[in-house]
Design a protein around this motif. Structure first.
Motif, mmCIF file in Angstrom:
data_model
loop_
_atom_site.group_PDB
_atom_site.id
_atom_site.type_symbol
_atom_site.label_atom_id
_atom_site.label_comp_id
_atom_site.label_asym_id
_atom_site.label_seq_id
_atom_site.Cartn_x
_atom_site.Cartn_y
_atom_site.Cartn_z
ATOM 1 N N ARG A 142 -11.269 -10.180 -7.814
ATOM 2 C CA ARG A 142 -11.572 -10.487 -9.391
ATOM 3 C C ARG A 142 -12.399 -11.563 -9.301
ATOM 4 O O ARG A 142 -13.269 -11.632 -10.264
ATOM 5 N N ALA A 143 -12.374 -12.661 -8.527
ATOM 6 C CA ALA A 143 -13.192 -14.005 -8.815
ATOM 7 C C ALA A 143 -14.652 -13.633 -8.215
ATOM 8 O O ALA A 143 -15.453 -14.302 -8.638
ATOM 9 N N SER A 144 -14.667 -12.471 -7.529
ATOM 10 C CA SER A 144 -16.184 -12.153 -6.802
ATOM 11 C C SER A 144 -17.195 -11.563 -8.006
ATOM 12 O O SER A 144 -18.460 -11.505 -7.769
ATOM 13 N N ASN A 145 -16.446 -10.950 -9.011
ATOM 14 C CA ASN A 145 -17.237 -10.471 -10.184
ATOM 15 C C ASN A 145 -17.951 -9.231 -9.976
ATOM 16 O O ASN A 145 -18.970 -8.582 -10.354
ATOM 17 N N ARG A 146 -17.399 -8.448 -8.762
ATOM 18 C CA ARG A 146 -18.257 -7.179 -8.183
ATOM 19 C C ARG A 146 -17.749 -6.160 -9.300
ATOM 20 O O ARG A 146 -16.712 -6.152 -9.883
ATOM 21 N N GLN A 147 -18.647 -4.975 -9.416
ATOM 22 C CA GLN A 147 -18.334 -4.116 -10.425
ATOM 23 C C GLN A 147 -17.683 -3.009 -9.429
ATOM 24 O O GLN A 147 -18.453 -2.311 -8.652
ATOM 25 N N LEU A 148 -16.683 -2.845 -9.791
ATOM 26 C CA LEU A 148 -15.789 -1.886 -8.992
ATOM 27 C C LEU A 148 -15.964 -0.540 -9.153
ATOM 28 O O LEU A 148 -15.655 -0.022 -10.321
ATOM 29 N N LYS A 149 -16.218 0.460 -8.278
ATOM 30 C CA LYS A 149 -16.510 2.054 -8.392
ATOM 31 C C LYS A 149 -15.063 2.776 -7.938
ATOM 32 O O LYS A 149 -14.776 3.588 -8.800
ATOM 33 N N SER A 150 -14.642 2.399 -7.022
ATOM 34 C CA SER A 150 -13.703 3.150 -6.345
ATOM 35 C C SER A 150 -12.673 2.215 -5.394
ATOM 36 O O SER A 150 -13.235 1.176 -4.816
ATOM 37 N N LEU A 151 -11.277 2.380 -5.497
ATOM 38 C CA LEU A 151 -10.352 1.766 -4.528
ATOM 39 C C LEU A 151 -10.006 2.772 -3.868
ATOM 40 O O LEU A 151 -9.255 3.804 -4.233
ATOM 41 N N VAL A 152 -9.968 2.517 -2.389
ATOM 42 C CA VAL A 152 -9.599 3.645 -1.318
ATOM 43 C C VAL A 152 -8.388 2.942 -0.324
ATOM 44 O O VAL A 152 -8.679 2.103 0.350
ATOM 45 N N CYS A 153 -7.142 3.528 -0.762
ATOM 46 C CA CYS A 153 -6.139 3.041 -0.115
ATOM 47 C C CYS A 153 -5.825 3.923 1.087
ATOM 48 O O CYS A 153 -5.250 5.020 1.325
ATOM 49 N N ASN A 154 -6.464 3.297 2.348
ATOM 50 C CA ASN A 154 -6.517 4.056 3.584
ATOM 51 C C ASN A 154 -5.467 3.364 4.637
ATOM 52 O O ASN A 154 -5.212 4.058 5.498
ATOM 53 N N ALA A 155 -5.256 2.135 4.570
ATOM 54 C CA ALA A 155 -4.578 1.562 5.741
ATOM 55 C C ALA A 155 -3.220 2.120 5.871
ATOM 56 O O ALA A 155 -2.515 2.358 5.149
ATOM 57 N N ALA A 156 -2.823 2.067 7.138
ATOM 58 C CA ALA A 156 -1.367 2.632 7.547
ATOM 59 C C ALA A 156 -1.062 2.147 8.829
ATOM 60 O O ALA A 156 -2.133 1.971 9.718
ATOM 61 N N ILE A 157 -0.067 1.945 9.064
ATOM 62 C CA ILE A 157 0.462 1.843 10.423
ATOM 63 C C ILE A 157 1.748 2.870 10.855
ATOM 64 O O ILE A 157 2.293 3.432 9.907
ATOM 65 N N TYR A 158 1.692 3.282 11.996
ATOM 66 C CA TYR A 158 2.574 4.197 12.642
ATOM 67 C C TYR A 158 3.076 3.706 13.997
ATOM 68 O O TYR A 158 2.485 3.365 14.887
ATOM 69 N N MET A 159 4.402 3.446 14.048
ATOM 70 C CA MET A 159 5.360 2.905 15.398
ATOM 71 C C MET A 159 6.154 3.873 15.550
ATOM 72 O O MET A 159 7.608 3.341 15.427
ATOM 73 N N PRO A 160 6.065 4.887 16.204
ATOM 74 C CA PRO A 160 7.066 5.668 16.660
ATOM 75 C C PRO A 160 8.122 5.379 17.754
ATOM 76 O O PRO A 160 8.968 6.001 17.850
ATOM 77 N N LEU A 161 7.778 4.466 18.380
ATOM 78 C CA LEU A 161 8.630 4.245 19.706
ATOM 79 C C LEU A 161 9.535 2.929 19.461
ATOM 80 O O LEU A 161 10.275 2.766 20.243
ATOM 81 N N ILE A 162 9.333 2.198 18.261
ATOM 82 C CA ILE A 162 10.371 1.340 18.147
ATOM 83 C C ILE A 162 11.660 1.476 17.870
ATOM 84 O O ILE A 162 11.820 2.635 17.359
ATOM 85 N N LYS A 163 12.594 0.701 18.407
ATOM 86 C CA LYS A 163 13.965 1.100 18.155
ATOM 87 C C LYS A 163 14.735 0.409 16.851
ATOM 88 O O LYS A 163 15.734 0.964 16.435
ATOM 89 N N GLU A 164 14.200 -0.741 16.802
ATOM 90 C CA GLU A 164 14.723 -1.539 15.591
ATOM 91 C C GLU A 164 13.725 -1.817 14.388
ATOM 92 O O GLU A 164 12.225 -1.883 14.919
ATOM 93 N N PRO A 165 13.849 -1.908 13.109
ATOM 94 C CA PRO A 165 12.848 -2.027 12.272
ATOM 95 C C PRO A 165 12.143 -3.283 12.277
ATOM 96 O O PRO A 165 13.024 -4.232 12.497
ATOM 97 N N LEU A 166 10.853 -3.561 11.936
ATOM 98 C CA LEU A 166 10.197 -4.552 12.071
ATOM 99 C C LEU A 166 10.182 -5.040 10.336
ATOM 100 O O LEU A 166 10.358 -3.908 9.667
ATOM 101 N N ARG A 167 10.118 -6.250 10.129
ATOM 102 C CA ARG A 167 10.195 -6.648 8.476
ATOM 103 C C ARG A 167 9.143 -7.379 8.222
ATOM 104 O O ARG A 167 8.309 -8.350 8.931
ATOM 105 N N SER A 168 8.674 -7.211 6.890
ATOM 106 C CA SER A 168 7.681 -7.847 6.196
ATOM 107 C C SER A 168 8.190 -9.395 5.810
ATOM 108 O O SER A 168 9.358 -9.585 6.072
ATOM 109 N N PRO A 169 7.404 -10.344 5.393
ATOM 110 C CA PRO A 169 7.687 -11.696 5.012
ATOM 111 C C PRO A 169 8.893 -11.392 4.123
ATOM 112 O O PRO A 169 9.765 -12.492 3.750
#
Length: 335
Positions: free
Chosen positions: A78-105
């Protein structure tokens, strides 16, 4: 400055894979791209490796698995004052082999936080930026996956997604809870559940805000990008054989470059202005495959579940009081 006058597209997870190639495709089409990356150095090296010219993109740090990082990104954009055309939510993680959940902060299971809750927060925080931008035909795009939908062959593989009644979300989603339905941790299901939530988020954004804002909200499945870095945490043999299987057996394989072009299409092409749509392609692996709006899974088209997802997610990310860490939130965002 000229770069601030050029319409801007934000792409999360743009340091590799589909996000990187989507950024390249959008720059090629004349847009300025904010490459929102967890590792900005990696993002810069990746952009240079594809020959993206300095000044056509900006690197900004975001970790979707850390909600404070999402808030900081929203403030800095917001501070950059750019003119936003689109927001593309692409990021993802996939961790099929872990045995216990990892946690966010925050203490939430990391796959659901990164893929859904972080993007849910980002969409809500940046909706005002889209509304106030003078650019025409503004869009918010969330990537989906065939694995969210048991009605399709690619979605029938066990374990299938099941949000239940979002008991885990309603109970606070912290230790010992790691799944949306409150049941035992299953890493593959956690990924699939998160993608159902992505589609529910898109549909609920459309229902709540399209008519009032004119913003187009949509999702897409560009095809099976079997060699994407998304699979970097899988068995090495899987990483070797899965692309071959998709290329020569199912015919569903799509290159990272073609998938990136399709993401760019949905983000800016005039042919994709239908809000609330989930785009897919016939003959997904072919460049001349025709896009069409595909019906989403039974869970992802459940309006009651969408509203419950919205309310419980809003509480988990702290969006229930109308403001968020100094970033004003539009009226009506309260759950």
């Amino acid at each position: 400055m000229e770069k601030h006058q050029k319409p801007t597209v934000v792409v999360t997870g743009a340091s590799s894979g589909v996000g990187l190639y989507a950024a390249k495709a959008l720059v090629k089409r004349g847009f300025h791209v904010v490459m929102a990356c967890r590792d900005v150095r990696k993002g810069g090296e990746a952009a240079q490796s594809l020959g993206m010219e300095q000044g056509t993109y900006t690197l900004m740090q975001i970790d979707l698995g850390d909600l404070e990082s999402v808030r900081r990104f929203a403030r800095e954009f917001r501070a950059s004052n750019r003119q936003l055309k689109s927001l593309v939510c692409n990021a993802a993680i996939y961790m099929p082999l872990i045995k216990e959940p990892l946690r966010s902060p925050e203490g939430y299971e990391l796959t659901m936080t990164t893929n859904h809750l972080g993007h849910f927060l980002l969409c809500n925080l940046m909706l005002d930026d889209l509304k106030q931008s003078p650019v025409a035909d503004k869009r918010l795009v969330i990537l989906g996956t065939v694995t969210h939908n048991p009605d399709e062959p690619g979605g029938k593989v066990y374990p299938r997604p099941d949000l239940g009644n979002l008991e885990g979300f309603a109970a606070g989603f912290k230790e010992p809870i790691s799944m949306a339905d409150g049941k035992k941790f299953e890493p593959v299901k956690a990924y699939k559940d998160s993608k159902v939530c992505n589609v529910l988020t898109m549909r609920e954004l459309h229902r709540r805000y399209h008519d009032a804002t004119g913003i187009t909200f949509n999702s897409l499945y560009p095809g099976c990008v079997a060699d994407t870095p998304l699979f970097r945490n899988h068995y090495p043999l899987f990483q070797k054989l899965f692309p071959l299987f998709q290329k020569y057996i199912t015919g569903g394989y799509v290159s990272q470059e073609l998938a990136g072009e399709r993401v760019a299409d949905v983000a800016v092409n005039p042919d994709f202005t239908q809000s609330g749509a989930y785009w897919s392609w016939g003959n997904r692996q072919k460049k001349d495959g025709k896009p069409f709006a595909r019906r989403v899974s039974p869970q992802a088209r459940d309006d009651d579940k969408a509203e419950l997802m919205w309310e419980t997610s809003a509480k988990l990310v702290g969006l229930t009081d109308g403001t968020e860490q100094g970033v004003p939130v539009s009226a009506g965002f309260s759950a």
